[in-house]
Design a protein around this motif. Sequence first.
Motif, PDB file in Angstrom:
ATOM      1  N   SER A  85       0.835  -1.198   0.000  1.00 33.30           N
ATOM      2  CA  SER A  85       0.000   0.000   0.000  1.00 33.30           C
ATOM      3  C   SER A  85       0.871   1.249   0.000  1.00 33.30           C
ATOM      4  O   SER A  85       0.564   2.234  -0.675  1.00 33.30           O
ATOM      5  CB  SER A  85      -0.916  -0.017   1.215  1.00 33.30           C
ATOM      6  N   TYR A 122       3.903   1.410  -1.258  1.00 31.76           N
ATOM      7  CA  TYR A 122       4.435   1.468  -2.622  1.00 31.76           C
ATOM      8  C   TYR A 122       3.395   2.073  -3.567  1.00 31.76           C
ATOM      9  O   TYR A 122       3.721   2.913  -4.406  1.00 31.76           O
ATOM     10  CB  TYR A 122       4.847   0.072  -3.092  1.00 31.76           C
ATOM     11  N   ASN A 123       2.143   1.661  -3.428  1.00 31.19           N
ATOM     12  CA  ASN A 123       1.080   2.203  -4.272  1.00 31.19           C
ATOM     13  C   ASN A 123       0.883   3.697  -4.024  1.00 31.19           C
ATOM     14  O   ASN A 123       0.652   4.460  -4.962  1.00 31.19           O
ATOM     15  CB  ASN A 123      -0.231   1.461  -4.031  1.00 31.19           C
ATOM     16  N   MET A 153       1.427   6.429  -6.861  1.00 27.73           N
ATOM     17  CA  MET A 153       0.336   7.317  -7.221  1.00 27.73           C
ATOM     18  C   MET A 153       0.756   8.780  -7.074  1.00 27.73           C
ATOM     19  O   MET A 153       0.460   9.605  -7.947  1.00 27.73           O
ATOM     20  CB  MET A 153      -0.887   7.036  -6.349  1.00 27.73           C
ATOM     21  N   THR A 177      -2.849   2.859 -12.664  1.00 28.36           N
ATOM     22  CA  THR A 177      -3.889   2.052 -12.034  1.00 28.36           C
ATOM     23  C   THR A 177      -3.594   0.562 -12.176  1.00 28.36           C
ATOM     24  O   THR A 177      -3.734  -0.205 -11.213  1.00 28.36           O
ATOM     25  CB  THR A 177      -5.264   2.388 -12.643  1.00 28.36           C
ATOM     26  N   THR A 215      -0.727  -0.948 -12.476  1.00 32.99           N
ATOM     27  CA  THR A 215       0.389  -1.336 -11.617  1.00 32.99           C
ATOM     28  C   THR A 215      -0.059  -1.477 -10.168  1.00 32.99           C
ATOM     29  O   THR A 215       0.348  -2.414  -9.468  1.00 32.99           O
ATOM     30  CB  THR A 215       1.516  -0.283 -11.706  1.00 32.99           C
ATOM     31  N   ARG A 216      -0.916  -0.575  -9.709  1.00 37.93           N
ATOM     32  CA  ARG A 216      -1.416  -0.661  -8.338  1.00 37.93           C
ATOM     33  C   ARG A 216      -2.299  -1.892  -8.152  1.00 37.93           C
ATOM     34  O   ARG A 216      -2.229  -2.562  -7.122  1.00 37.93           O
ATOM     35  CB  ARG A 216      -2.163   0.619  -7.967  1.00 37.93           C
ATOM     36  N   SER A 241      -0.025  -4.959  -7.983  1.00 37.60           N
ATOM     37  CA  SER A 241       0.652  -5.130  -6.694  1.00 37.60           C
ATOM     38  C   SER A 241      -0.306  -5.701  -5.652  1.00 37.60           C
ATOM     39  O   SER A 241       0.101  -6.470  -4.784  1.00 37.60           O
ATOM     40  CB  SER A 241       1.274  -3.818  -6.211  1.00 37.60           C
TER      41      SER A 241
END
Length: 116
Positions: free
Chosen positions: A39, A41-42, A46, A68, A70-71, A74
């Motif tokens: 989270s 990393y996201n 972002m 989006t 990539t998130r 993950s």
Amino acid sequence: MMTRQRKWMFYLLAFLVLGWGITPWQPVFLGLLLGSILSFYNLWLMQRKILKFGESSESNHTTRGIGTFTRLASGALAVVIALQFEEQIHLISVVLGLMTAYIVIFIDYLFNKSTD
């Protein structure tokens, strides 16, 4: 704002590491830790993409998107890891951990909203 959010995420991660090391609920805290790391990393991804998006819109250039896929990937990776190590990582905790960045953003907004 972005620096504050990252700082609070670091505090939360430190708390989760302490919870994993001290409490008897190690699978729960390990799941929360795994989800929160991804989270974080996201959140970082972002924030970086939004800065690039803002810079490109100022100069009237187009941009590819805000990451989006990539998130989401993950998040899927976190679930796959939790399913692979079911004995050590609690799956529901991973899912809750993936939401921590959004909770941090919301709380940061509530505490720092400007009164107009």
